[in-house]
Design an enzyme around this catalytic site. Structure first.
Site, PDB file in Angstrom:
ATOM      1  N   VAL A 164       0.870  -1.172   0.000  1.00 14.17           N
ATOM      2  CA  VAL A 164       0.000   0.000   0.000  1.00 14.17           C
ATOM      3  C   VAL A 164       0.907   1.222   0.000  1.00 14.17           C
ATOM      4  CG1 VAL A 164      -2.019  -1.053   1.096  1.00 14.17           C
ATOM      5  CG2 VAL A 164      -0.226  -0.066   2.528  1.00 14.17           C
ATOM      6  N   SER A 165       0.361   2.357  -0.405  1.00 13.34           N
ATOM      7  CA  SER A 165       1.187   3.547  -0.582  1.00 13.34           C
ATOM      8  C   SER A 165       1.440   4.329   0.695  1.00 13.34           C
ATOM      9  CB  SER A 165       0.550   4.474  -1.617  1.00 13.34           C
ATOM     10  OG  SER A 165       0.492   3.806  -2.856  1.00 13.34           O
TER      11      SER A 165
END
Length: 187
Positions: A8-9
Protein backbone atom coordinates in the site's frame (compact mmCIF):
# COMPACT_ATOMS: atom_id res chain seq x y z
CA UNK A 1 6.66 -22.19 -3.25
CA UNK A 2 4.28 -19.30 -3.78
CA UNK A 3 5.46 -16.07 -2.18
CA UNK A 4 3.20 -13.04 -2.00
CA UNK A 5 3.96 -9.34 -2.17
CA UNK A 6 1.44 -6.86 -0.80
CA UNK A 7 1.92 -3.10 -0.95
CA UNK A 8 0.00 0.00 0.00
CA UNK A 9 1.19 3.55 -0.58
CA UNK A 10 0.75 4.98 2.90
CA UNK A 11 0.47 3.98 6.55
CA UNK A 12 -3.23 4.81 6.73
CA UNK A 13 -4.10 2.26 4.04
CA UNK A 14 -4.89 -1.35 4.95
CA UNK A 15 -3.23 -4.51 3.64
CA UNK A 16 -6.03 -6.89 4.74
CA UNK A 17 -7.69 -7.26 1.32
CA UNK A 18 -4.38 -8.09 -0.38
CA UNK A 19 -3.23 -10.32 2.48
CA UNK A 20 -6.46 -12.37 2.31
CA UNK A 21 -6.31 -12.71 -1.49
CA UNK A 22 -2.68 -13.83 -1.40
CA UNK A 23 -3.36 -16.44 1.31
CA UNK A 24 -6.33 -17.70 -0.72
CA UNK A 25 -4.04 -17.96 -3.78
CA UNK A 26 -1.83 -20.35 -1.79
CA UNK A 27 1.03 -18.09 -0.70
CA UNK A 28 3.08 -19.59 2.11
CA UNK A 29 4.83 -16.31 2.88
CA UNK A 30 3.74 -12.71 2.23
CA UNK A 31 6.08 -9.73 2.19
CA UNK A 32 4.24 -6.54 3.12
CA UNK A 33 5.27 -3.00 2.30
CA UNK A 34 3.95 0.47 3.01
CA UNK A 35 5.79 2.46 0.35
CA UNK A 36 4.84 4.40 -2.74
CA UNK A 37 5.00 2.37 -5.95
CA UNK A 38 6.99 5.22 -7.46
CA UNK A 39 9.91 4.57 -5.12
CA UNK A 40 12.74 2.67 -6.74
CA UNK A 41 14.09 1.22 -3.49
CA UNK A 42 11.43 -0.76 -1.70
CA UNK A 43 13.13 -2.68 1.13
CA UNK A 44 10.60 -5.51 1.41
CA UNK A 45 10.60 -6.10 -2.34
CA UNK A 46 14.41 -6.33 -2.24
CA UNK A 47 14.20 -8.80 0.68
CA UNK A 48 11.64 -10.81 -1.29
CA UNK A 49 13.93 -10.97 -4.35
CA UNK A 50 16.76 -12.23 -2.13
CA UNK A 51 14.50 -14.99 -0.78
CA UNK A 52 13.27 -16.21 -4.18
CA UNK A 53 14.59 -19.53 -5.49
CA UNK A 54 14.18 -21.19 -8.90
CA UNK A 55 10.77 -22.79 -9.12
CA UNK A 56 9.12 -20.24 -6.81
CA UNK A 57 6.23 -18.05 -7.93
CA UNK A 58 5.85 -14.40 -6.94
CA UNK A 59 2.16 -13.58 -6.45
CA UNK A 60 0.61 -10.10 -6.27
CA UNK A 61 -2.99 -9.05 -5.78
CA UNK A 62 -2.88 -6.65 -8.75
CA UNK A 63 -0.21 -5.73 -11.30
CA UNK A 64 0.07 -2.16 -10.01
CA UNK A 65 1.19 -3.48 -6.61
CA UNK A 66 4.49 -4.63 -8.16
CA UNK A 67 5.35 -2.18 -10.96
CA UNK A 68 5.38 1.61 -11.14
CA UNK A 69 4.70 1.48 -14.88
CA UNK A 70 4.20 -1.12 -17.57
CA UNK A 71 7.88 -0.79 -18.50
CA UNK A 72 8.98 -1.35 -14.89
CA UNK A 73 6.59 -4.28 -14.51
CA UNK A 74 7.94 -5.95 -17.65
CA UNK A 75 11.54 -5.44 -16.48
CA UNK A 76 10.69 -6.94 -13.09
CA UNK A 77 9.00 -9.99 -14.61
CA UNK A 78 11.98 -10.45 -16.94
CA UNK A 79 14.23 -10.42 -13.84
CA UNK A 80 12.01 -13.07 -12.28
CA UNK A 81 12.16 -15.16 -15.45
CA UNK A 82 15.98 -14.96 -15.41
CA UNK A 83 15.91 -16.25 -11.83
CA UNK A 84 13.66 -19.15 -12.84
CA UNK A 85 10.77 -17.65 -10.87
CA UNK A 86 7.18 -17.49 -12.08
CA UNK A 87 4.83 -14.52 -11.70
CA UNK A 88 1.13 -14.44 -10.93
CA UNK A 89 -1.37 -11.60 -10.55
CA UNK A 90 -4.57 -12.68 -8.82
CA UNK A 91 -6.90 -9.93 -10.08
CA UNK A 92 -5.76 -9.82 -13.73
CA UNK A 93 -5.36 -13.62 -13.92
CA UNK A 94 -1.83 -13.38 -15.33
CA UNK A 95 0.27 -16.45 -14.57
CA UNK A 96 3.64 -16.82 -16.29
CA UNK A 97 3.94 -20.39 -15.04
CA UNK A 98 1.36 -21.37 -17.70
CA UNK A 99 1.73 -21.07 -21.46
CA UNK A 100 -1.39 -18.89 -21.71
CA UNK A 101 -0.14 -16.58 -18.97
CA UNK A 102 3.22 -16.24 -20.69
CA UNK A 103 1.44 -15.37 -23.93
CA UNK A 104 -0.63 -12.64 -22.25
CA UNK A 105 2.42 -11.19 -20.56
CA UNK A 106 4.49 -11.24 -23.76
CA UNK A 107 1.64 -9.42 -25.52
CA UNK A 108 1.87 -6.73 -22.81
CA UNK A 109 5.64 -6.56 -23.37
CA UNK A 110 5.24 -6.35 -27.16
CA UNK A 111 2.72 -3.53 -26.82
CA UNK A 112 5.05 -1.63 -24.49
CA UNK A 113 7.95 -2.05 -26.94
CA UNK A 114 5.72 -0.92 -29.81
CA UNK A 115 4.75 2.18 -27.81
CA UNK A 116 8.42 3.02 -27.08
CA UNK A 117 9.27 2.61 -30.79
CA UNK A 118 6.42 4.91 -31.83
CA UNK A 119 7.54 7.57 -29.36
CA UNK A 120 11.12 7.34 -30.65
CA UNK A 121 9.95 7.63 -34.29
CA UNK A 122 7.70 10.62 -33.53
CA UNK A 123 10.55 12.34 -31.69
CA UNK A 124 12.95 11.84 -34.61
CA UNK A 125 10.34 13.05 -37.12
CA UNK A 126 9.67 16.14 -35.00
CA UNK A 127 13.37 16.96 -34.75
CA UNK A 128 13.83 16.47 -38.49
CA UNK A 129 10.87 18.78 -39.24
CA UNK A 130 12.23 21.42 -36.85
CA UNK A 131 15.67 21.27 -38.51
CA UNK A 132 14.01 21.66 -41.92
CA UNK A 133 12.46 24.90 -40.61
CA UNK A 134 15.89 26.08 -39.43
CA UNK A 135 15.49 25.23 -35.74
CA UNK A 136 18.11 23.23 -33.92
CA UNK A 137 17.63 21.44 -30.63
CA UNK A 138 19.85 21.39 -27.61
CA UNK A 139 20.97 24.02 -25.19
CA UNK A 140 21.61 27.54 -26.41
CA UNK A 141 25.31 28.36 -26.72
CA UNK A 142 26.75 30.04 -23.65
CA UNK A 143 29.43 31.90 -25.60
CA UNK A 144 29.02 33.86 -28.79
CA UNK A 145 31.67 33.36 -31.47
CA UNK A 146 33.30 36.69 -30.46
CA UNK A 147 33.48 35.70 -26.79
CA UNK A 148 34.88 32.30 -27.75
CA UNK A 149 37.67 33.95 -29.75
CA UNK A 150 38.37 36.30 -26.83
CA UNK A 151 38.55 33.34 -24.41
CA UNK A 152 41.01 31.58 -26.70
CA UNK A 153 43.18 34.69 -27.06
CA UNK A 154 43.20 35.22 -23.28
CA UNK A 155 44.05 31.53 -22.77
CA UNK A 156 47.16 31.95 -24.92
CA UNK A 157 48.29 34.98 -22.84
CA UNK A 158 50.54 33.58 -20.06
CA UNK A 159 49.74 36.51 -17.75
CA UNK A 160 46.06 35.50 -17.60
CA UNK A 161 44.81 32.80 -15.24
CA UNK A 162 41.80 30.64 -16.05
CA UNK A 163 39.99 32.07 -13.02
CA UNK A 164 40.58 35.65 -14.23
CA UNK A 165 39.43 34.81 -17.75
CA UNK A 166 36.26 33.18 -16.42
CA UNK A 167 35.53 36.16 -14.18
CA UNK A 168 36.07 38.60 -17.06
CA UNK A 169 33.76 36.68 -19.39
CA UNK A 170 31.25 35.76 -16.65
CA UNK A 171 31.46 32.02 -17.32
CA UNK A 172 32.27 28.87 -15.35
CA UNK A 173 35.54 26.95 -15.74
CA UNK A 174 33.74 24.04 -17.41
CA UNK A 175 32.31 26.41 -20.02
CA UNK A 176 35.76 27.90 -20.61
CA UNK A 177 37.34 24.47 -21.16
CA UNK A 178 34.46 23.24 -23.29
CA UNK A 179 34.82 26.16 -25.72
CA UNK A 180 38.62 26.44 -25.80
CA UNK A 181 39.96 22.90 -25.41
CA UNK A 182 42.42 22.06 -28.14
CA UNK A 183 41.44 24.99 -30.35
CA UNK A 184 43.84 27.51 -31.78
CA UNK A 185 43.11 31.21 -31.76
CA UNK A 186 41.52 32.26 -35.01
CA UNK A 187 41.89 35.85 -36.21
Amino acid sequence: MKIGYARVSSDDQNLDLQRDALRLAGCERVYEEKESGGKVDRPELLRLFEALRPGDTLVVWRLDRLGRSLKHLIETVEQLEALGVGFQSVTEAVDTTTSGGKLVFHIFAALAEFERTLIRERTRAGLKAARARGRHGGRPRLLSEDKRRMAQALRDDPSQSVAAICKTLGIARTTFYRYTRGKKVEP
